[in-house]
Every structure is written in structure tokens, then in C-alpha cells.
Scaffold this active site. Structure first.
Site, mmCIF file in Angstrom:
data_model
loop_
_atom_site.group_PDB
_atom_site.id
_atom_site.type_symbol
_atom_site.label_atom_id
_atom_site.label_comp_id
_atom_site.label_asym_id
_atom_site.label_seq_id
_atom_site.Cartn_x
_atom_site.Cartn_y
_atom_site.Cartn_z
ATOM 1 N N ARG A 85 -1.687 19.548 24.769
ATOM 2 C CA ARG A 85 -1.770 18.271 23.289
ATOM 3 C C ARG A 85 -1.456 18.236 22.625
ATOM 4 O O ARG A 85 -1.624 18.286 21.720
ATOM 5 C CB ARG A 85 -3.829 18.895 23.514
ATOM 6 C CG ARG A 85 -4.213 18.192 24.470
ATOM 7 C CD ARG A 85 -5.625 18.170 24.676
ATOM 8 N NE ARG A 85 -6.103 16.359 23.738
ATOM 9 C CZ ARG A 85 -7.287 16.690 23.163
ATOM 10 N NH1 ARG A 85 -8.837 16.963 23.436
ATOM 11 N NH2 ARG A 85 -7.461 15.285 22.731
ATOM 12 N N LYS A 142 -18.994 8.891 20.111
ATOM 13 C CA LYS A 142 -19.152 10.054 19.386
ATOM 14 C C LYS A 142 -17.282 9.310 18.314
ATOM 15 O O LYS A 142 -16.828 9.912 17.939
ATOM 16 C CB LYS A 142 -18.149 11.592 19.946
ATOM 17 C CG LYS A 142 -17.684 12.358 19.980
ATOM 18 C CD LYS A 142 -17.486 13.762 20.857
ATOM 19 C CE LYS A 142 -16.688 13.564 22.177
ATOM 20 N NZ LYS A 142 -14.837 13.837 22.228
ATOM 21 N N ASN A 143 -16.161 9.635 19.627
ATOM 22 C CA ASN A 143 -14.943 9.190 19.809
ATOM 23 C C ASN A 143 -14.550 7.905 18.448
ATOM 24 O O ASN A 143 -13.328 7.660 17.493
ATOM 25 C CB ASN A 143 -14.001 8.864 20.584
ATOM 26 C CG ASN A 143 -13.579 10.607 21.227
ATOM 27 O OD1 ASN A 143 -14.406 11.465 21.234
ATOM 28 N ND2 ASN A 143 -13.201 10.228 22.593
ATOM 29 N N ARG A 201 -21.155 18.945 23.030
ATOM 30 C CA ARG A 201 -20.263 18.679 21.921
ATOM 31 C C ARG A 201 -20.820 16.865 22.287
ATOM 32 O O ARG A 201 -19.870 16.285 21.211
ATOM 33 C CB ARG A 201 -18.919 19.020 22.661
ATOM 34 C CG ARG A 201 -18.554 20.611 21.630
ATOM 35 C CD ARG A 201 -17.101 20.790 22.127
ATOM 36 N NE ARG A 201 -16.328 19.595 22.017
ATOM 37 C CZ ARG A 201 -15.033 19.642 22.576
ATOM 38 N NH1 ARG A 201 -15.095 19.929 23.796
ATOM 39 N NH2 ARG A 201 -14.417 18.191 22.376
#
Ligand code: EPU
Length: 421
Positions: free
Chosen positions: A121, A22-23, A399
Site C-alpha cells: 500500500r 467508517k471510510n 475494526r
């Protein structure tokens, strides 16, 4: 909304196939917006976060299609430079369209990503990086508004108080590919996902040296072409299944697990007493003796990943003895602690440190998923707990983990997805 019902106590056995990362997929998909040409990205995991990225790209005007795990992007002529709040607010990683859109369209307007349960963040490093190569950036009405009629290469130190930043490195590296002259990023993120992005950009015609290291050099080019690329496999999904095998006392082959990306996780699991063997297909994980507690400190790559901290804590909570887990990337990323405690885990929090008094027997309970990796930790705990665990709000798991219940079921787990009343 869906929930998982897991009946604990089954030793997982068999083999499981890991999906694409995913990342790695998110910034690579965003980077296709740097060119006018068609790009074909393979091994893209069909996940909620990926669908959000594709929605943003369509909103900007790119033609995007996904069939199975292959995404085709035809960005020619896209001209919208705004990524709106309604899309960005559902996924923080949307911020990685900032660098590519700014470099291609000379301006970008991206909604500020909102707060997040894993702690603050900030985006100061993204802003610092892009400003250093000539972008004018303001924060206006909740948007990052960036203008850059001309980007010029520069030398920039991109480290922050918590080390390097993965997506700030991605944003600066992508924007710098089309800047005039050379950009040097010091204290760049070295995560395998950044190296995969650099490999994709290189296929597009970018000139990048030193990715995989903390000093990345980018020599700007006039334009980039579309390219074909296959995404690396997901090291965090692999690590999560390794922890699932360990916590259930199982015997599992993790197909596509790449030991080169998993050094810190393999080391900690081996220190805890898990046998891990490299095979031609991936990694074979087997529990052959009783577990020992290990201390873990999360750090930027190649250190132990913050995205595996919660899963490791679940494992340590059934391991006799005391282990100390220190979270150095997101010092508040402990949402799973109170839910694990509902299942009987004994964990004491002291700032960014969690002291786990292991070997409490876990028992099934209704628990609530709060973020992606916290949810993974609850699933692991549920797999070993006595009795039944209901995990609600599992959209967090969707997700980032593709068909996790099917993969676990194939390994023998008793797991069902149900609609929440
Ligand atoms: N930071 C700053 N300023 C910035 C950006 C980051 O101070 O401008 C700080 C953060 O607050 C944190 C540290 O730097 O303390 C590292 O954060 P980073 O920027 O590296 O995180 P990210 O790039 O936003 C990616 C992953 C996360 C993963 C982190 C750390 C993606 C899409 N997301 O986020 O993945 O936890 O790196 O490895 O790549 C997940 O998959 O569950 C997830 C949260």
C-alpha cells in the site's frame, strides 16, 4: 482475544439497520483539524478504527468527545504535528491526518503506515499530490515529514497504476482548501466517501466543485470554520448484509442502504438471481430462485468495490458453476481463499484472478480472520456451512462492523462471541 462461533444453516429474515460509514467518518474526523472551530459529526460508527482516529486527534492536542454516534471536536490551539508510529501502525487510514495538519499547522510528521495483509500500500500519490501544491516532503526515520510555509493551488494528475486513490484524493483535497489559488485534481477518486468529505468541507467554508467526478476543483480560502455534519451510511456494510441475505437464501430489509451508492453490487447480485427491491427505508433483498454464477472485476467507484470482493467470493463458492473474480485494486487481496478452502470451497488462484468452482457444499471448520473484509467473507460462509465454524482473531471484524453479531442474531443467525483460550 475474542472469537465467533457460528452454527450454519439458518435463512436470515427480518430487517437490519446499517451504521454510518467508517471510510467516510475517518477522513471527515481528520478534516475537523483544518479549523479552530467546534465541529459536531453525527452518525459516526462506534468502531475500533474510529477510536484509533480519535486517539490520534487527542494526541495532536484536539479536544475530542464521543457520545453514542456523535463526535464533538474542539481543535482550537492544537499544536502537535506528529502522528506517532504506535498509533498509525494499528490503522493505515491514519495517513488522512497528513493533509489537514499540514494545511493548518504548516507542517506535519506522520508515521509511514506499515505493510498490510491485503498487499503493498504505497503512499507515492499522497506525496505527489501534496508536493504539487508546494509541500516539501521527505521520508525520514520511518516518518513522512512535510513542511509547507505556503501552499499554492496547482493542477495535478493523481491517477496511479491501479486507478485513483481514495485517501490520496482526501489528503490533497483537504490541504488544498487552505492553499492560495485554485487546485485541480485530475483522476480524483469519485467514491461516495470523498463526496461526503467534500460536503463537510463545504459546510466548513471550503469552495469545492466537481466532487463525485474525476475532476475536482478547489478554490483555496483563508480559513475554515467548524461545522455540523451527519456521515453517510456504510455502503460496504450494506453490501455485506445483502450478501448475507443472498447466501442464506434469506429475506432481509437492509435499512438505510442507499441504492445510489450500491449500483455495482446491486447489479451483480441481481445478475446472480437475487431479487432486490427499493423501499422507502432501504433495500429489500430476497432469494427467490437458484443462484447463477457471475464474473466480477473490482474497480474504483462506480465499479465493483474491492471491499466487497471477498464477500462476493463466499457467495460464488456456494453457487453452482464457474465464476471468475478479478482483483484490480489490490491484486494480492486473497487471504480469505485458503480459509474458505478449509470450509470446502473450491477456488483456484492465478495472479489477480480467482476461479471459483461453485456449489461445493461448505462445512463448518476452525478458521482465522486475516483482515476486515476477509473476515466478513468467512462469516458469510459460516452462516451457510453445515455445522459449526469457529472464527478466531475477530478483532479484524470489530475494526469495521458495529455489533455485527447482534445484527445477525436479530435476523435469526446462531452466533456467539466467546473469549479465545
Ligand atoms: N495506491 C498507490 N499509491 C498511493 C496510494 C494508493 O499506488 O499513494 C494504490 C493502492 O496500492 C491501490 C489503489 O491505489 O492499488 C487504491 O488504493 P487507495 O489509495 O484508494 O486505498 P486507500 O485510500 O488507502 C481506501 C479504503 C479501503 C479501500 C480502498 C479502495 C479507507 C479508510 N480505506 O483505502 O478500505 O479498500 O480505499 O477502495 O477509506 C476497508 O475498509 O476494508 C478498506 C481496506
Amino acid at each position: 482475544m475474542d472469537k465467533f462461533i457460528i452454527e450454519g444453516g439458518v435463512r436470515l429474515k427480518g430487517s437490519v439497520e446499517i451504521s454510518g460509514s467508517k471510510n467516510a467518518a475517518l477522513p471527515i474526523l481528520a478534516a475537523t483539524l483544518l479549523s479552530d472551530g467546534k465541529s459536531v459529526i453525527k452518525n459516526v460508527p462506534p468502531l475500533r478504527d474510529v477510536y484509533t482516529m480519535l486517539r490520534i486527534m487527542r494526541y495532536l492536542g484536539a479536544k475530542v468527545d464521543m457520545e453514542g454516534d456523535v463526535v464533538t471536536v474542539e481543535p482550537a490551539g492544537y499544536s502537535n504535528h506528529t502522528a506517532p508510529y504506535k498509533l498509525v501502525s494499528t490503522m493505515r487510514a491514519s495517513v488522512c491526518v497528513l493533509g489537514p495538519v499540514l494545511a493548518k499547522l504548516k507542517r506535519a510528521r506522520v508515521s509511514m503506515p506499515g505493510g498490510c495483509v491485503i498487499g503493498p500500500r504505497p503512499i507515492d500519490l499522497h506525496v505527489k499530490g501534496l508536493r504539487s501544491i508546494g509541500a516539501d516532503i521527505k521520508i525520514e526515520h520511518g516518518y513522512i515529514v512535510a513542511d509547507a510555509p505556503k501552499l499554492r493551488g496547482a493542477r495535478v494528475y493523481l491517477g496511479g497504476n491501479f486507478g485513483s486513490s481514495v485517501l490520496a484524493t482526501a489528503n490533497l483535497m483537504t490541504a488544498a482548501t487552505l492553499a492560495k489559488g485554485k487546485t485541480v485534481i485530475e483522476s480524483a477518486a469519485c467514491e461516495p466517501e470523498i463526496a461526503d468529505l467534500a460536503r463537510f468541507l463545504t459546510k466548513m467554508g471550503a469552495r469545492i466543485k466537481g466532487y463525485d467526478t474525476p475532476i475536482i476543483e478547489i478554490e483555496g480560502v483563508k480559513s475554515l470554520r467548524g461545522a455540523e455534519h451527519s456521515i453517510i451510511y456504510d455502503r460496504i456494510e450494506a453490501g455485506t448484509f445483502m450478501a448475507a441475505a443472498a447466501i442464506t437464501g434469506g429475506d432481509v430489509l437492509i435499512k438505510h442502504a442507499n441504492i445510489e451508492h450500491l449500483g455495482a453490487i446491486v447489479d451483480k447480485l441481481q445478475s446472480a438471481g437475487i431479487r432486490i427491491t427499493r423501499t422507502k427505508d432501504g433495500l429489500h433483498v430476497k432469494k427467490t430462485r437458484s443462484l447463477k454464477p457471475v464474473d466480477v472485476t473490482t474497480l474504483p467507484y462506480p465499479g465493483f468495490p474491492t471491499d466487497m470482493q471477498a464477500q462476493m467470493m463466499a457467495l460464488m463458492s456456494i453457487t453452482k458453476g464457474i465464476s471468475v473474480i478479478i482483483e484490480k485494486i489490490y491484486p494480492e487481496r486473497f487471504m480469505h481463499v485458503s480459509e474458505l478452502a478449509r470450509m470446502g470451497a473450491q477456488i483456484y488462484l492465478e495472479g489477480p484472478r480467482a476461479i471459483v468452482q461453485g456449489a461445493s457444499r461448505l462445512s463448518g471448520a476452525p478458521v482465522m480472520a486475516s483482515d476486515l473484509r476477509a473476515s466478513a467473507a468467512l462469516m458469510l460462509a459460516a452462516l451457510v456451512a453445515k455445522g459449526k465454524t469457529d472464527i478466531s482473531r475477530i478483532y479484524h471484524i470489530d475494526r469495521g462492523y458495529h455489533i455485527i453479531e447482534d445484527k445477525l442474531e436479530k435476523l435469526g443467525a446462531k452466533i456467539k462471541r466467546e473469549k479465545e483460550e
